[in-house]
Design a protein around this motif. Structure first.
Motif, PDB file in Angstrom:
ATOM      1  N   ASN A  87      43.568  29.171  35.037  1.00 39.46           N
ATOM      2  CA  ASN A  87      43.490  30.181  36.098  1.00 39.46           C
ATOM      3  C   ASN A  87      44.505  31.270  35.783  1.00 39.46           C
ATOM      4  O   ASN A  87      45.639  30.959  35.431  1.00 39.46           O
ATOM      5  CB  ASN A  87      43.809  29.563  37.460  1.00 39.46           C
ATOM      6  N   THR A  88      44.094  32.522  35.944  1.00 39.81           N
ATOM      7  CA  THR A  88      44.951  33.599  35.438  1.00 39.81           C
ATOM      8  C   THR A  88      45.975  34.109  36.446  1.00 39.81           C
ATOM      9  O   THR A  88      46.888  34.832  36.074  1.00 39.81           O
ATOM     10  CB  THR A  88      44.082  34.793  35.000  1.00 39.81           C
ATOM     11  N   TYR A  89      45.812  33.769  37.711  1.00 41.75           N
ATOM     12  CA  TYR A  89      46.687  34.261  38.798  1.00 41.75           C
ATOM     13  C   TYR A  89      46.626  35.795  38.919  1.00 41.75           C
ATOM     14  O   TYR A  89      47.577  36.418  39.393  1.00 41.75           O
ATOM     15  CB  TYR A  89      48.150  33.848  38.607  1.00 41.75           C
ATOM     16  N   LEU A  90      45.551  36.397  38.472  1.00 37.43           N
ATOM     17  CA  LEU A  90      45.444  37.867  38.523  1.00 37.43           C
ATOM     18  C   LEU A  90      44.511  38.295  39.656  1.00 37.43           C
ATOM     19  O   LEU A  90      43.486  37.647  39.894  1.00 37.43           O
ATOM     20  CB  LEU A  90      44.890  38.397  37.197  1.00 37.43           C
ATOM     21  N   TYR A  91      44.864  39.391  40.307  1.00 37.50           N
ATOM     22  CA  TYR A  91      44.047  39.896  41.419  1.00 37.50           C
ATOM     23  C   TYR A  91      42.910  40.770  40.865  1.00 37.50           C
ATOM     24  O   TYR A  91      43.181  41.810  40.249  1.00 37.50           O
ATOM     25  CB  TYR A  91      44.923  40.694  42.388  1.00 37.50           C
ATOM     26  N   PRO A  92      41.672  40.360  41.080  1.00 37.33           N
ATOM     27  CA  PRO A  92      40.547  41.079  40.465  1.00 37.33           C
ATOM     28  C   PRO A  92      40.416  42.531  40.918  1.00 37.33           C
ATOM     29  O   PRO A  92      39.933  43.361  40.167  1.00 37.33           O
ATOM     30  CB  PRO A  92      39.313  40.286  40.917  1.00 37.33           C
ATOM     31  N   GLN A  93      40.836  42.819  42.138  1.00 37.86           N
ATOM     32  CA  GLN A  93      40.653  44.193  42.657  1.00 37.86           C
ATOM     33  C   GLN A  93      41.768  45.143  42.240  1.00 37.86           C
ATOM     34  O   GLN A  93      41.681  46.342  42.505  1.00 37.86           O
ATOM     35  CB  GLN A  93      40.531  44.184  44.187  1.00 37.86           C
ATOM     36  N   LEU A  94      42.824  44.613  41.632  1.00 43.61           N
ATOM     37  CA  LEU A  94      43.894  45.487  41.140  1.00 43.61           C
ATOM     38  C   LEU A  94      43.677  45.729  39.646  1.00 43.61           C
ATOM     39  O   LEU A  94      43.068  44.912  38.960  1.00 43.61           O
ATOM     40  CB  LEU A  94      45.265  44.843  41.349  1.00 43.61           C
ATOM     41  N   GLU A  98      48.523  47.501  37.712  1.00 41.36           N
ATOM     42  CA  GLU A  98      48.941  47.178  39.092  1.00 41.36           C
ATOM     43  C   GLU A  98      49.299  45.699  39.234  1.00 41.36           C
ATOM     44  O   GLU A  98      50.239  45.342  39.955  1.00 41.36           O
ATOM     45  CB  GLU A  98      47.833  47.542  40.076  1.00 41.36           C
ATOM     46  N   PHE A 102      52.901  44.517  40.405  1.00 44.11           N
ATOM     47  CA  PHE A 102      53.032  43.660  41.585  1.00 44.11           C
ATOM     48  C   PHE A 102      53.896  42.428  41.268  1.00 44.11           C
ATOM     49  O   PHE A 102      54.870  42.134  41.971  1.00 44.11           O
ATOM     50  CB  PHE A 102      51.657  43.220  42.098  1.00 44.11           C
ATOM     51  N   ARG A 132      40.079  47.797  36.718  1.00 41.97           N
ATOM     52  CA  ARG A 132      40.245  46.599  37.549  1.00 41.97           C
ATOM     53  C   ARG A 132      40.036  45.346  36.716  1.00 41.97           C
ATOM     54  O   ARG A 132      39.142  45.305  35.850  1.00 41.97           O
ATOM     55  CB  ARG A 132      39.225  46.599  38.679  1.00 41.97           C
ATOM     56  N   VAL A 133      40.813  44.321  37.052  1.00 37.56           N
ATOM     57  CA  VAL A 133      40.713  43.049  36.334  1.00 37.56           C
ATOM     58  C   VAL A 133      39.314  42.446  36.502  1.00 37.56           C
ATOM     59  O   VAL A 133      38.829  41.734  35.618  1.00 37.56           O
ATOM     60  CB  VAL A 133      41.820  42.090  36.827  1.00 37.56           C
ATOM     61  N   GLU A 141      41.327  38.881  30.367  1.00 36.89           N
ATOM     62  CA  GLU A 141      42.074  38.348  31.518  1.00 36.89           C
ATOM     63  C   GLU A 141      43.189  37.424  31.057  1.00 36.89           C
ATOM     64  O   GLU A 141      44.304  37.471  31.569  1.00 36.89           O
ATOM     65  CB  GLU A 141      41.135  37.556  32.438  1.00 36.89           C
TER      66      GLU A 141
ATOM     67  N   ARG B  20      39.717  49.197  48.207  1.00 37.68           N
ATOM     68  CA  ARG B  20      38.726  49.233  47.115  1.00 37.68           C
ATOM     69  C   ARG B  20      37.440  48.498  47.470  1.00 37.68           C
ATOM     70  O   ARG B  20      36.364  48.930  47.091  1.00 37.68           O
ATOM     71  CB  ARG B  20      39.338  48.638  45.847  1.00 37.68           C
ATOM     72  N   ASN B  80      41.035  33.182  41.268  1.00 33.84           N
ATOM     73  CA  ASN B  80      41.923  33.038  40.102  1.00 33.84           C
ATOM     74  C   ASN B  80      43.191  32.261  40.434  1.00 33.84           C
ATOM     75  O   ASN B  80      44.188  32.363  39.719  1.00 33.84           O
ATOM     76  CB  ASN B  80      42.306  34.405  39.507  1.00 33.84           C
TER      77      ASN B  80
END
Lengths: 243, 225
Positions: A87-94, A98, A102, A132-133, A141, B20, B80
């Motif tokens: 799991n990447t711990y990344l926010y898909p909408q950022l 960003e 963050f 975006r991610v 990712e 968004r 995620n």
């Protein structure tokens, strides 16, 4: 004078209800070493990584990571560890940038913008930094996830099945990035069930089966050609014991 | 960078993501409008007790629409496994709670004010006279709603039945907020002003302070494995 290893685990048990995922596990990892832990699904590798990286507490036993006893010193240790998981711990909408900014704010990284840019360059994502991610491939990712984990320059890295879901090209890129991390200054623990990828960069090899370490050798004394057989011997033996 | 600024960074991240996708606030607003509209069809025009019913309609819409936002709040942290990423950061758990709380507060307050404006058009409320006192009541109610809601949202996020569970957990605890908000807004809608409902406003303030403090203290236990 003996120095304490970077990771020292003694008699670690972890229960989920009545099920013991870790069963009296012992582990030492010297500072600056790269340990790869192999094991089949359900061996407790992820549970061990979660305990070592402060995400989960031990049911019994003692865990000292980076000289810090867990769970008491978890807050202090989090400044010094980097975790890369499937799991990447990344926010898909950022965007990629960003996301790094963050997490950098959370870690209070100095000169954050410069640090984020240099990491994006390192993982080859400068050209996509404002995207975006959610639009990234799995490989991109995961590369960004490496940048996220390195933001605060951790001296201990925990890599839990980082190759999961990557194609060969992405795996190769990930391997190249991981190679740059293995400088001898960082202690790295990698878990995987992929023998080929796991043996590539490590200093020490361990096999974990059913919540216990059943094998541990430095890479120099491991015969790579016959390691697969060794692995299946240990895995098979453990399964027979439990059946 | 201090405690509050890191909390704000979390809220800011949620707000940017929402700007968004527009998933949360739009669905909250639509649901709020629908609740008001359905009640409007159900209430007979010219009913003598209409003034008694109106605040109930507004706060029913606020509560049902608010739940939608709370359900999304921690659900997006599960994508995620971002919640684990947050928990790995060297920050006090209270920073994470307050960040999520601020985000929910912004969404709930915006929804509350817009739904009230829609409500005032449909129910013929003097918007100019009522807007400021109602914004104050909506803000106080949003603080209480978001404080407990953020906590319960973190409890229910890992469960398959989270949508239902959140409502079951939240509604009983929200009774004092809804009661105080409905009573004080009834006074405002009757044209009596905020002063007439000061006792209820006081209850809202006390609820906000007490439940925000409790939520900050117990949040740690809801996210630990």
């Amino acid at each position: 004078m003996t120095t304490l290893p970077a990771i020292r685990v003694r008699g670690l048990w972890k229960y989920f209800g009545h099920f013991a995922a870790l069963r009296g596990l012992d582990l030492d990892v010297e500072a600056g070493r790269f340990l790869t832990i192999f094991g089949p699904n359900g061996a407790g590798k992820t549970t061990l990584m979660k305990v070592l990286s402060t995400q989960s507490g031990a049911s019994e036993g003692s865990v000292v990571v980076g000289g810090v006893e867990l769970p008491r010193g978890a807050g202090e240790l989090r400044r010094r560890i980097g975790v890369i998981s499937h799991n990447t711990y990344l926010y898909p909408q950022l965007s990629a940038y960003e996301n790094l900014v963050f997490y950098g704010r959370m870690y209070q990284v100095p000169d954050l913008r410069d640090r984020a840019m240099s990491l994006l360059e390192e993982v080859g994502l400068v050209g996509r930094m404002d995207d975006r991610v959610a639009t990234f491939s799995r490989g991109m990712e995961q590369r960004l996830s490496i940048a996220r984990a390195l933001l605060h320059q951790p001296d201990l890295m925990f890599l839990d099945e980082p190759y999961t879901g990557l194609d060969q090209h992405a795996s190769r890129m990930l391997r190249d990035v991981l190679e740059t991390l293995h400088t001898g200054e960082r202690t790295i623990v990698l878990t995987t069930h992929n023998l080929e990828q796991g043996l590539e960069m490590c200093d020490d090899v361990a096999i974990q089966v059913r919540g216990r370490m059943v094998y541990r050798e430095p890479i120099e004394s491991v015969d790579r050609a016959s390691f697969e057989q060794t692995y299946f011997d240990y895995v098979g033996k453990e399964f027979r014991w439990d059946s | 960078m201090g405690f509050l600024s890191r909390s704000w960074a979390i809220a800011q991240k949620d707000i940017v993501a929402e700007l968004r996708t527009r998933e949360t606030v739009i669905s909250m607003l639509l649901f709020g409008f629908l609740v008001i509209l359905i009640f409007n069809f159900g209430i007979e025009p010219g009913l003598r007790e209409e003034n008694l019913v109106k605040p109930g309609v507004l706060w029913a819409a606020f509560t049902f629409a608010g739940i939608l936002g709370l359900n999304r709040s921690f659900a997006q942290e599960k994508e995620n496994d971002c919640l684990q990423g947050l928990l790995l950061c060297p920050v006090d758990r209270a920073v994470i709670y307050l960040g999520k709380f601020f985000g929910n507060l912004v969404f709930t307050a915006i929804m509350g004010v817009v739904v009230f404006i829609f409500f005032s058009v449909l129910y013929n409320v003097d918007l100019v006279g009522a807007l400021l006192p109602m914004v104050l009541i909506l803000l106080l109610a949003s603080v209480g709603f978001s404080s407990v809601g953020t906590l319960f949202s973190s409890v229910s996020v890992g469960l398959k039945t989270r949508d239902v569970l959140l409502s079951i957990l939240l509604f009983p605890v929200m009774v004092p907020v809804i009661l105080a908000a409905a009573k004080s807004s009834a006074r405002v809608l009757d044209g009596d002003g905020l002063g007439a409902g000061s006792l209820w406003l006081g209850l809202l303030v006390v609820y906000d302070v007490v439940f925000l403090a409790i939520s900050v203290m117990v949040f740690d236990y809801t996210v630990e494995e």
